[in-house]
Design an enzyme around this catalytic site. Structure first.
Site, PDB file in Angstrom:
ATOM      1  N   LYS A  14       3.751   6.556   4.429  1.00 37.75           N
ATOM      2  CA  LYS A  14       2.952   5.331   4.407  1.00 37.75           C
ATOM      3  C   LYS A  14       2.590   4.848   5.809  1.00 37.75           C
ATOM      4  O   LYS A  14       2.115   3.720   5.977  1.00 37.75           O
ATOM      5  CB  LYS A  14       3.723   4.228   3.667  1.00 37.75           C
ATOM      6  CG  LYS A  14       4.082   4.583   2.224  1.00 37.75           C
ATOM      7  CD  LYS A  14       4.916   3.499   1.568  1.00 37.75           C
ATOM      8  CE  LYS A  14       5.394   3.924   0.181  1.00 37.75           C
ATOM      9  NZ  LYS A  14       6.230   2.897  -0.469  1.00 37.75           N
ATOM     10  N   ARG A  24       0.505 -11.591   4.923  1.00 42.77           N
ATOM     11  CA  ARG A  24       1.948 -11.868   4.872  1.00 42.77           C
ATOM     12  C   ARG A  24       2.687 -11.419   6.134  1.00 42.77           C
ATOM     13  O   ARG A  24       3.869 -11.732   6.295  1.00 42.77           O
ATOM     14  CB  ARG A  24       2.539 -11.201   3.628  1.00 42.77           C
ATOM     15  CG  ARG A  24       1.873 -11.673   2.342  1.00 42.77           C
ATOM     16  CD  ARG A  24       2.407 -10.966   1.113  1.00 42.77           C
ATOM     17  NE  ARG A  24       3.782 -11.364   0.822  1.00 42.77           N
ATOM     18  CZ  ARG A  24       4.488 -10.900  -0.212  1.00 42.77           C
ATOM     19  NH1 ARG A  24       3.934  -9.997  -1.021  1.00 42.77           N
ATOM     20  NH2 ARG A  24       5.723 -11.304  -0.422  1.00 42.77           N
ATOM     21  N   PRO A  51       0.831  -1.206   0.000  1.00 40.81           N
ATOM     22  CA  PRO A  51       0.000   0.000   0.000  1.00 40.81           C
ATOM     23  C   PRO A  51       0.867   1.260   0.000  1.00 40.81           C
ATOM     24  O   PRO A  51       1.821   1.366   0.766  1.00 40.81           O
ATOM     25  CB  PRO A  51      -0.803  -0.133   1.301  1.00 40.81           C
ATOM     26  CG  PRO A  51      -0.845  -1.604   1.566  1.00 40.81           C
ATOM     27  CD  PRO A  51       0.479  -2.123   1.096  1.00 40.81           C
ATOM     28  N   GLU A  52       0.531   2.192  -0.882  1.00 42.31           N
ATOM     29  CA  GLU A  52       1.278   3.438  -0.985  1.00 42.31           C
ATOM     30  C   GLU A  52       0.447   4.568  -0.380  1.00 42.31           C
ATOM     31  O   GLU A  52      -0.602   4.325   0.221  1.00 42.31           O
ATOM     32  CB  GLU A  52       1.631   3.695  -2.451  1.00 42.31           C
ATOM     33  CG  GLU A  52       2.474   2.570  -3.057  1.00 42.31           C
ATOM     34  CD  GLU A  52       2.792   2.779  -4.536  1.00 42.31           C
ATOM     35  OE1 GLU A  52       2.683   3.929  -5.016  1.00 42.31           O
ATOM     36  OE2 GLU A  52       3.139   1.790  -5.210  1.00 42.31           O
ATOM     37  N   ARG A  71      12.506  -4.001  -9.026  1.00 41.92           N
ATOM     38  CA  ARG A  71      11.103  -3.639  -9.187  1.00 41.92           C
ATOM     39  C   ARG A  71      10.782  -3.465 -10.670  1.00 41.92           C
ATOM     40  O   ARG A  71      11.619  -3.043 -11.454  1.00 41.92           O
ATOM     41  CB  ARG A  71      10.783  -2.339  -8.445  1.00 41.92           C
ATOM     42  CG  ARG A  71      11.070  -2.399  -6.965  1.00 41.92           C
ATOM     43  CD  ARG A  71      10.524  -1.174  -6.271  1.00 41.92           C
ATOM     44  NE  ARG A  71      10.930  -1.125  -4.876  1.00 41.92           N
ATOM     45  CZ  ARG A  71      10.401  -0.311  -3.986  1.00 41.92           C
ATOM     46  NH1 ARG A  71       9.456   0.530  -4.353  1.00 41.92           N
ATOM     47  NH2 ARG A  71      10.822  -0.312  -2.740  1.00 41.92           N
ATOM     48  N   HIS A  84      -6.351 -14.510   9.299  1.00 41.72           N
ATOM     49  CA  HIS A  84      -5.296 -13.494   9.280  1.00 41.72           C
ATOM     50  C   HIS A  84      -5.680 -12.203  10.008  1.00 41.72           C
ATOM     51  O   HIS A  84      -5.026 -11.186   9.829  1.00 41.72           O
ATOM     52  CB  HIS A  84      -4.853 -13.172   7.853  1.00 41.72           C
ATOM     53  CG  HIS A  84      -4.445 -14.372   7.056  1.00 41.72           C
ATOM     54  ND1 HIS A  84      -3.398 -15.187   7.444  1.00 41.72           N
ATOM     55  CD2 HIS A  84      -4.957 -14.898   5.912  1.00 41.72           C
ATOM     56  CE1 HIS A  84      -3.276 -16.166   6.554  1.00 41.72           C
ATOM     57  NE2 HIS A  84      -4.202 -16.021   5.634  1.00 41.72           N
ATOM     58  N   LYS A 113      22.429  13.882  -8.812  1.00 43.86           N
ATOM     59  CA  LYS A 113      21.919  12.520  -8.678  1.00 43.86           C
ATOM     60  C   LYS A 113      22.131  11.786 -10.003  1.00 43.86           C
ATOM     61  O   LYS A 113      21.421  12.023 -10.979  1.00 43.86           O
ATOM     62  CB  LYS A 113      20.434  12.527  -8.302  1.00 43.86           C
ATOM     63  CG  LYS A 113      20.138  13.032  -6.891  1.00 43.86           C
ATOM     64  CD  LYS A 113      20.655  12.063  -5.850  1.00 43.86           C
ATOM     65  CE  LYS A 113      20.079  12.346  -4.462  1.00 43.86           C
ATOM     66  NZ  LYS A 113      20.371  13.701  -3.960  1.00 43.86           N
TER      67      LYS A 113
END
EC number: 3.2.2.23
Length: 291
Positions: free
Chosen positions: A58, A123, A2-3, A281, A100, A166
């Site tokens: 988050k 999880r 979840p973001e 990713r 869960h 960067k």
């Protein structure tokens, strides 16, 4: 995982009910999640009042009476849901949302009605900490977080300053939580597509002192804002385990332009969307539109 939009959706779903509510009881169905629950967690929570529900990046922040705060991270598959007695009996009878369930909090709202707040995590990568409210932003998990993308301070100029020297990819820098708090893989892919910027592009190129670089940075900042705001309005994105606090699904996944669309036509130019791996990713982008 979840973001920001998913966590903010959870916060908005819980806030009207739990603000000002008194904690009646706590049930722990196991001793730990990603980390052990705080020592004497149940005993320390019962009788407290939930003063406010905040969010940083988050993380959810349950601010309690007596100056302590529950810091909650959803990990990869965590979710909070809230039910009254009738809804809880319906779910239990159907056998839904029982497996869960690791943390259960019964609360009495300001109107006297009892609600059941449950944390479910398949999880078990999520966790909860109990911290001193007055020093919470000194905690290592929060201390180094960057700007919130919906804050007034977040802008193209901020990105340009953050991108100076960067050499790594634009995608890699945007996922750095010390630069932008709460931004994750899904919404980075979407914002980059809208900005016509390749995830492989060097971040420093947007920090150059040129009109073009400034325009790209301004566009990227605005598209990050737009994507996040739109995702929140749709209740977040449900890909696997994420649900809202009433058990319903988010809908922003139906609005994805590139994420998860490998091989499908780009909505802008029609060529197939490409998927590559960056730092473990998946990145989804259009090799024609994004440079």
């Amino acid at each position: 995982m979840p973001e920001l939009p998913e966590v903010e959706t959870v916060r908005r779903g819980l806030e009207p009910v739990i603000t000002g509510a008194k904690i009646i009881s706590i049930t722990l169905n196991r001793r730990d999640l990603r980390f052990p629950f705080p020592e004497a967690f149940s005993e320390r929570l019962v009788g407290r009042t939930i003063m406010e529900l905040g969010r940083r990046g988050k993380y959810l922040l349950f601010h309690l009476s007596q100056n302590e705060t529950i810091l909650s991270h959803l990990g990869m598959s965590g979710s909070w849901r809230i039910e009254d007695d009738l809804l809880r009996k319906t779910y239990s009878a159907a056998g839904k949302f029982v497996k869960h369930d690791h943390f259960l909090m019964d609360i009495q709202a300001k109107d006297g009605k009892v609600y059941h707040l449950t944390y479910n995590d398949v999880r078990r990568f999520g966790f909860m900490l109990l911290l001193d409210t007055n020093r919470i932003y000194e905690h290592p998990l929060l201390k180094k977080l960057g700007l919130e993308p919906l804050s007034n301070e977040f802008s193209g100029r901020y990105l340009q300053e953050a991108f100076v020297n960067k050499k790594i990819s634009l995608k890699g820098v945007l996922l750095d939580q010390s630069i932008i708090a709460g931004l994750g893989n899904i919404y980075v892919c979407e914002a980059l597509w809208r900005s016509r910027l390749s995830p492989q592009r060097g971040a420093f190129t947007l920090a150059l002192k040129t009109v073009c670089a400034r325009e790209f940075a301004d566009s990227l900042a605005q598209n990050i804002r737009n994507v996040i705001a739109e995702a929140i309005s749709f209740g977040g994105s449900t890909l696997r385990d994420y649900i809202r606090t009433d058990g319903s699904l988010g809908y922003f996944q139906h609005s994805f332009s590139v994420y998860g669309r490998e091989g499908k036509e780009c909505f802008q130019c029609g060529i197939p969307i490409t998927r590559i791996s960056q730092s473990g990713r998946s990145s989804f982008y259009c090799s024609q539109c994004q440079k």
